[in-house]
Design a protein around this motif. Structure first.
Motif, PDB file in Angstrom:
ATOM      1  N   PRO A 403     -41.246  -4.218  24.011  1.00  0.00           N
ATOM      2  CA  PRO A 403     -39.711  -5.054  24.196  1.00  0.00           C
ATOM      3  C   PRO A 403     -39.554  -5.819  22.964  1.00  0.00           C
ATOM      4  N   ASP A 407     -33.739  -5.073  23.725  1.00  0.00           N
ATOM      5  CA  ASP A 407     -33.450  -5.218  25.243  1.00  0.00           C
ATOM      6  C   ASP A 407     -33.472  -3.615  25.636  1.00  0.00           C
ATOM      7  N   ASP A 408     -33.157  -3.443  27.047  1.00  0.00           N
ATOM      8  CA  ASP A 408     -32.987  -1.929  27.520  1.00  0.00           C
ATOM      9  C   ASP A 408     -32.171  -1.192  26.927  1.00  0.00           C
TER      10      ASP A 408
END
Length: 572
Positions: A403, A407-408
Motif C-alpha cells: 500500500p 491508493d487502489d
C-alpha cells in the motif's frame, strides 16, 4: 600435555589429504578451556602464515585456513588472542604486506615478458590465504591503526597502472571490503569515510574498463559502505563529490563515445557507469539526512533515462539526448535495470528512502507506459515501454508494504501495466539486440515475481472489486509467461482449459515452471473455488499433483503437497 599441544600445533599448519581436520577441531575445543592454548595457537599460526607467504615456492594456505577455522569456531579466548597478537608488529598488517605480490628484482627480457603471468600466479597464491582470513580481518575493524594502514596500502596501489599494482589491489580489496562492510562500524568508518582520496580512487577503479567485474564489485562494495554509514558527519556530500568528479563525467564520456562510433555502438561501459550511479544513489538514500538529495538526483537521472532517453547524470554540467545511432529503447532498458540495482539494496540508516523514490518515479513510469501502449501509439510499441516496465516491476518487488506504493486506483494501474507488459513481451521481436533480449528476459522474471507478489498480498483489498474477466486475464498471463515457446498460444476464456494447461506443466522437468504452475493452481482455487466442483478437472489435477509428490526437488514436493491438500479438501 605440552608435547601433545606441540604436536597438534605442528599438525594444524600443515596440509592434510583428509578434508576433515580433526586437529583443527581439537585445537578449537581446547582453546575454549585454556587461554594459554589460544595464545600459543594464534602466535604459531601467524608465524606459519608469514612463512608460507614469504616462501616463493610454497602454495600452501593450511595455516591461514586453520586460523580462519579457529576464529569462526573458537570462543572469546581465540578472539582476544587475535586482537592481541594481530595488532602487534608481526600481526595482521605484516600478513597483508606479505600477501602483496612484489615485482621481481631480476629484469631480464624473459622475466619482463612473463611479468603478467608471474604477477597473477603470485596473486592467486595470496588470495587462497587471504580468503580464509577474512573473519580474522573483520574482528580488527575497530582497530584504528590497522584500518589506517590498510587505507594507506590501497592508496599506494591505486590507480593500478601496472599489472603488479592491479594484482596487489586484487589481494587487498577483499580485506578492505570485509573491514569496511563489517557490522561493527563504530570506529573504522570514521577513518574510511573521512578519506576523500580513497573514495575517489576506488570510484575511478570501479569504472576501469580493463579490470575484472569481480574486483571492481569489491571496490563498489567498499564505496557503498563508506557512503551509507550514518557515522561521522564530516563530508556529508561525499557522494555528490563522487558524481561531480568521477561518475557523471564517465557517463557522459562513454555515451559520447557510443554516439560517435561508426560501427554498431556498444553500451556496455556506459551501462556499467549508470549502474555505479544507481548504487551510489542508493547508498546516499540509505544514509539519509543531508545525503538524501543526492539519492533524489539519482532517481531523477534514471527516470529521465527510462522515460525520455535523456542522459542527464546528477550534478553534471550538460545533458545529452539520444540520437539515431543509440537506440532510445536500449537507453530505457539500461535505466530500468539500473533501477533494479538501486532498489534491491537492503539495509541502511534511513528506512523510507525507497518509498520516497517510488513517490518521485511511479507517476512518470505509469504515464509513460500508458502512452507507450501499442493501442495508443501511432507506430506500434514505444521505445520506452520495456525499460519502464522493468523499473515498475522492481518497485513492486522491492517495496513493502505494497500500500505504500499508492491508493487502489494506482495499484490497479500498476497491475494493468504489468499485465500489458507480460502479454506483449512473451514474444521476442526478431532482430533484437543482445541488450533488448536481456531486457525482455529480465522483465519476464521480475514482472512475473511482481504479479505473484500482488496476487498473494492480503492487504490488497481492491482484488475483490476486479471483474472475473480481469482475473482470467491475470491467470492467463501467468501461464502464458511460463509456457515454452514451441507450444501453441492459447485463450483463457475457459477456466477448465486453463487448469488442464497448468496440469500439463506439472510434468515439466523445469523446476521454476513447475513451481509457478502449482502457484497458478492455488490461485485458481482462491479466486474461483467453483472450479473444484468439476469432477473431471479436479481428478486430473489431483492425479498430477500426486506424481509431483515424488519429485527429486524438495520445493516441488512441499508445494505440491500443500496444493493437493487444498484441492482435496475444497468442495467448491
Amino acid at each position: 600435555a605440552v608435547q601433545t599441544l606441540n604436536s597438534l600445533l605442528r599438525s594444524v599448519g600443515s596440509t592434510a589429504e583428509n578434508n576433515t581436520r580433526y586437529d583443527w577441531m581439537a585445537l578449537s575445543r581446547a582453546s575454549i578451556w585454556s587461554e594459554h592454548v589460544a595464545n600459543t595457537a594464534v602466535q604459531t599460526l601467524i608465524y606459519g602464515i608469514l612463512s608460507d607467504l614469504a616462501s616463493k615456492k610454497s602454495s600452501s594456505s593450511a595455516a591461514a585456513e586453520a586460523l580462519g577455522h579457529l576464529t569462526r569456531n573458537g570462543d572469546e579466548h581465540i578472539i582476544a588472542s587475535w586482537r592481541k597478537y594481530g595488532t602487534n608488529e608481526c600481526g595482521a598488517r605484516d600478513i597483508v604486506l606479505a600477501a602483496l605480490p612484489l615485482k621481481m628484482e631480476d629484469n631480464t627480457e624473459q622475466i619482463a615478458k612473463d611479468e603478467e603471468t608471474e604477477a597473477n600466479q603470485r596473486a592467486q597464491v595470496s588470495l587462497r590465504a587471504i580468503s580464509s582470513l577474512i573473519p580474522c580481518f573483520e574482528i580488527l575493524c575497530e582497530d584504528k591503526q590497522f584500518c589506517g594502514d590498510l587505507a594507506e596500502i590501497v592508496l599506494n596501489n591505486l590507480p593500478s597502472n601496472s599489472e603488479w599494482n592491479y594484482c596487489r589491489i586484487k589481494v587487498v580489496l577483499p580485506i578492505l571490503a570485509a573491514v569496511v562492510c563489517s557490522n561493527n562500524k563504530k570506529n573504522q568508518m570514521s577513518i574510511f569515510r573521512g578519506n576523500k582520496a580513497l573514495s575517489l580512487r576506488l570510484c575511478a577503479f570501479a569504472l576501469e574498463k580493463t579490470r575484472t567485474a569481480t574486483t571492481r564489485s569489491l571496490a563498489v562494495s567498499c564505496l557503498f559502505a563508506m557512503i551509507a554509514s550514518p557515522i561521522a558527519s564530516d563530508l556529508p556530500t561525499l557522494s555528490q563529490i563522487l558524481f561531480q568528479d568521477s561518475i557523471s563525467p564517465a557517463i557522459l564520456k562513454e555515451f559520447q563515445i557510443s554516439c560517435q562510433s561508426e560501427e554498431q555502438p556498444s553500451l556496455s561501459y556506459f551501462q556499467n557507469a549508470v549502474c555505479l550511479a544507481a548504487i551510489v544513489g542508493a547508498a546516499s538514500g540509505c544514509r539519509g539526512g543531508d545525503s538524501g538529495f543526492v539519492a533524489d538526483n539519482a532517481v531523477s537521472f534514471l527516470l529521465n533515462l527510462c522515460c525520455r532517453g535523456i542522459v542527464d547524470p546528477p550534478f553534471a554540467t550538460a545533458r545529452i539526448h539520444s540520437n539515431e545511432e543509440v537506440s532510445k529503447k536500449e537507453l530505457s532498458i539500461i535505466g530500468g535495470m539500473a533501477f533494479g540495482n538501486m532498489l534491491t539494496i537492503q539495509g541502511g540508516h534511513s528506512p523510507f528512502w525507497k518509498q520516497r523514490a517510488a513517490s518521485l518515479a511511479l507517476t512518470d513510469l505509469l504515464d509513460t507506459i500508458h502512452a507507450s501502449h501499442p493501442r495508443t501509439t501511432r507506430h506500434g510499441e514505444s521505445s520506452f515501454l520495456l525499460g519502464c516496465l522493468i523499473a515498475l516491476s522492481h518497485f513492486v518487488c522491492c517495496i513493502a508494504p505494497l500500500p505504500a506504493l499508492g491508493d487502489d486506483v494506482k495499484m490497479e494501474a500498476i497491475v494493468d501495466a504489468i499485465l500489458t507488459g507480460l502479454s506483449i513481451c512473451t514474444v521476442l521481436p526478431t532482430n533484437s539486440s543482445p541488450l533488448e533480449t536481456n531486457g525482455v528476459t529480465s522483465f519476464l522474471t521480475v514482472g512475473l515475481s511482481a504479479l505473484l507478489k500482488l496476487l498473494s498480498d492480503k492487504s490488497m483489498t481492491f482484488w475483490t472489486h476486479i471483474s472475473l474477466e480481469v482475473k482470467y486475464t491475470i491467470l492467463s498471463v501467468l501461464l502464458k509467461t511460463i509456457v515454452p515457446p514451441q507450444q501453441e498460444q492459447w485463450n483463457s476464456a475457459s477456466g477448465q482449459y486453463f487448469c488442464s494447461s497448468v496440469v500439463e506443466l506439472l510434468i515439466d522437468e523445469h523446476v521454476p515452471r513447475q513451481l509457478v504452475a502449482i502457484e497458478c493452481l492455488l490461485q485458481v482455487l482462491v479466486q474461483f473455488p467453483s472450479f473444484a466442483k468439476d469432477v473431471k478437472t479436479r481428478s486430473a489435477i489431483l492425479s498430477k499433483l500426486a506424481v509431483a509428490l515424488d519429485s527429486p526437488s524438495y520445493a516441488i514436493r512441499k508445494a505440491s503437497g500443500r496444493a493437493r491438500n487444498l484441492w482435496s479438501l475444497t468442495d467448491g
